[in-house]
Design a protein around this motif. Sequence first.
Motif, PDB file in Angstrom:
ATOM      1  N   SER A  70      40.707  39.335   8.621  1.00 21.34           N
ATOM      2  CA  SER A  70      40.724  40.521   9.483  1.00 21.34           C
ATOM      3  C   SER A  70      40.245  40.164  10.878  1.00 21.34           C
ATOM      4  O   SER A  70      39.545  39.167  11.089  1.00 21.34           O
ATOM      5  CB  SER A  70      39.840  41.633   8.896  1.00 21.34           C
ATOM      6  N   ALA A  71      40.628  40.993  11.832  1.00 22.47           N
ATOM      7  CA  ALA A  71      40.230  40.796  13.229  1.00 22.47           C
ATOM      8  C   ALA A  71      39.816  42.120  13.840  1.00 22.47           C
ATOM      9  O   ALA A  71      40.379  43.173  13.512  1.00 22.47           O
ATOM     10  CB  ALA A  71      41.375  40.189  14.037  1.00 22.47           C
ATOM     11  N   HIS A  72      38.821  42.068  14.709  1.00 17.36           N
ATOM     12  CA  HIS A  72      38.413  43.214  15.517  1.00 17.36           C
ATOM     13  C   HIS A  72      38.298  42.730  16.958  1.00 17.36           C
ATOM     14  O   HIS A  72      37.585  41.761  17.242  1.00 17.36           O
ATOM     15  CB  HIS A  72      37.082  43.784  15.036  1.00 17.36           C
ATOM     16  N   VAL A  73      39.018  43.402  17.838  1.00 15.47           N
ATOM     17  CA  VAL A  73      39.028  43.023  19.249  1.00 15.47           C
ATOM     18  C   VAL A  73      38.699  44.255  20.080  1.00 15.47           C
ATOM     19  O   VAL A  73      39.364  45.286  19.958  1.00 15.47           O
ATOM     20  CB  VAL A  73      40.399  42.458  19.674  1.00 15.47           C
ATOM     21  N   LEU A  98      48.246  48.234  25.530  1.00 14.58           N
ATOM     22  CA  LEU A  98      49.227  48.958  24.724  1.00 14.58           C
ATOM     23  C   LEU A  98      50.521  48.153  24.572  1.00 14.58           C
ATOM     24  O   LEU A  98      51.064  48.021  23.468  1.00 14.58           O
ATOM     25  CB  LEU A  98      49.543  50.308  25.363  1.00 14.58           C
ATOM     26  N   ARG A  99      51.020  47.604  25.671  1.00  9.94           N
ATOM     27  CA  ARG A  99      52.279  46.864  25.608  1.00  9.94           C
ATOM     28  C   ARG A  99      52.132  45.561  24.810  1.00  9.94           C
ATOM     29  O   ARG A  99      53.014  45.203  24.020  1.00  9.94           O
ATOM     30  CB  ARG A  99      52.789  46.574  27.022  1.00  9.94           C
ATOM     31  N   ALA A 100      51.027  44.864  25.031  1.00 15.71           N
ATOM     32  CA  ALA A 100      50.824  43.611  24.306  1.00 15.71           C
ATOM     33  C   ALA A 100      50.708  43.859  22.816  1.00 15.71           C
ATOM     34  O   ALA A 100      51.272  43.112  21.997  1.00 15.71           O
ATOM     35  CB  ALA A 100      49.577  42.902  24.839  1.00 15.71           C
ATOM     36  N   TRP A 101      49.989  44.916  22.427  1.00 11.97           N
ATOM     37  CA  TRP A 101      49.850  45.238  20.996  1.00 11.97           C
ATOM     38  C   TRP A 101      51.207  45.581  20.387  1.00 11.97           C
ATOM     39  O   TRP A 101      51.555  45.092  19.312  1.00 11.97           O
ATOM     40  CB  TRP A 101      48.876  46.397  20.817  1.00 11.97           C
ATOM     41  N   LEU A 135      45.509  50.330  16.674  1.00 14.66           N
ATOM     42  CA  LEU A 135      44.893  50.282  17.991  1.00 14.66           C
ATOM     43  C   LEU A 135      44.305  51.650  18.269  1.00 14.66           C
ATOM     44  O   LEU A 135      45.007  52.661  18.220  1.00 14.66           O
ATOM     45  CB  LEU A 135      45.923  49.920  19.063  1.00 14.66           C
ATOM     46  N   ILE A 136      43.014  51.684  18.535  1.00 13.43           N
ATOM     47  CA  ILE A 136      42.312  52.938  18.810  1.00 13.43           C
ATOM     48  C   ILE A 136      41.832  52.921  20.252  1.00 13.43           C
ATOM     49  O   ILE A 136      41.228  51.937  20.706  1.00 13.43           O
ATOM     50  CB  ILE A 136      41.103  53.122  17.859  1.00 13.43           C
ATOM     51  N   LEU A 137      42.112  53.988  20.975  1.00 18.91           N
ATOM     52  CA  LEU A 137      41.597  54.164  22.327  1.00 18.91           C
ATOM     53  C   LEU A 137      40.457  55.160  22.256  1.00 18.91           C
ATOM     54  O   LEU A 137      40.660  56.344  21.974  1.00 18.91           O
ATOM     55  CB  LEU A 137      42.695  54.672  23.269  1.00 18.91           C
ATOM     56  N   GLN A 153      40.282  49.475  21.041  1.00 24.55           N
ATOM     57  CA  GLN A 153      39.722  48.690  19.936  1.00 24.55           C
ATOM     58  C   GLN A 153      40.856  48.366  18.967  1.00 24.55           C
ATOM     59  O   GLN A 153      41.484  49.270  18.433  1.00 24.55           O
ATOM     60  CB  GLN A 153      38.622  49.465  19.210  1.00 24.55           C
ATOM     61  N   LEU A 154      41.112  47.092  18.782  1.00 22.44           N
ATOM     62  CA  LEU A 154      42.176  46.655  17.885  1.00 22.44           C
ATOM     63  C   LEU A 154      41.571  46.190  16.567  1.00 22.44           C
ATOM     64  O   LEU A 154      40.593  45.447  16.545  1.00 22.44           O
ATOM     65  CB  LEU A 154      42.971  45.518  18.533  1.00 22.44           C
TER      66      LEU A 154
END
Length: 439
Positions: A203-206, A217-220, A235-237, A250-251
Amino acid sequence: MSLLSELSEQLPGRAHGPGATEYDAGRTVFAGVGEPDAVVRPHTVQEVAAAVGLAAAAGIPIAVRSGGHGLLPVYDGLIIDLAEFTSIEVDVGGLVSVGGGAHWGDVAAALAPHGLGISSGDTRDVGVGGLALGGGIGWLVRGQGLAIDALREVELVTASGEVLTVNDTTHPELFWALRGGGGNFGVATRFVFQASPVGDLVSAHVNFDRSDVPAVLRAWRDVMRAGPDELNSSLILMPPMGPEMPGGPQLAAALLGDEAQLRALLAPVLALASVAEVSIAPSTYGELLEDAPPGRPPFRFVGGNGFVPDLTDAALDAVAAAYARDVPTMVLLRALGGAFSRVAPDATAVAFRDAETLLIVNGVVPSDATDEHVAVVQAGSDAALAFTSGVYGNFATTYGDEVTAAMYPPATLERLRRVKAQLDPGNVFRLGHNITPAS
């Protein structure tokens, strides 16, 4: 004789009214505390059937508590609390029999020793019954599809008090309706799912600062479009919540693979200048699930959700604009596609299978906000939600015919209404996102 008196006579020790501990537990859900006529906590399927029969004969509406994560307190009717229906059994082939009152965290824990998982919700304490009947968008949705896509059988108590074993063979049309039609057709006391291997999860958290939200947004979006089915992500804003919580994107991501693979897949996102913090580590499916908030927050969410068929630049611009407005706004984007989209739109009652993303946009306003203020905030959320094609019922916080119609395309809704007319012509199971019986 009152409903509570009749229930107490037929089901001694199982029916509870005001003042009883079981009554308070049964009427309390995530969204608040209701005032039902009675709460029944049955121990057997036969007791469920008896309670349903009494309420149906009296024309009293029935709600089912299958975990307490619900968004609609009950103020009129009978609550059947499935708190005793929590058994979980796993066979050698990965078929999992789960009681209708079990929680997904307990299911994940039971499956962990077998290296198995079932795509479920995001929190440990969400109930299996409500989430599964509504669809079930979970952490493995791109690899496994919805929870209902892994569903193989349901034990259902109908409005007539009949106990049915429902699957593709015995009652195929009802089985279709149960996979996304919610609690409209009876009390689901047991589910059978086909679990899948979930070994080697990472898992990853960024976390990002707010300096370039459109680029995030575009990269995700581009990463998820290019990624394999084994890659799942949200992806949470988050809005600013004070000096110690400045907010920002937060990804969260999970991959059936290893850390090097996940870093490579996320490379375009990790290269952004706004990256503030990165954490990547091995995980289990159970560790992906979070603890739910303790209850309704002291403010209101104003907005909604929907399935986005094409996450275009224009759609992302509208999302960024909603997030950047003066009103504090929370946005969640959950990547779909993969196994979710390989299911035909008429195979289950969740029909929006062409969706690339699930989008949730909510402005945050005070609990006592005026109607005028709420209307302005709703309009700002709607500008982003205009790119959606339908509503996901499990995340819909308002109720009524208009909401139900947004949850299903017309042909799907009409088909559900025909099943409802056969199973519950008196519309006893009408609390929640109600599907009215066909005339």
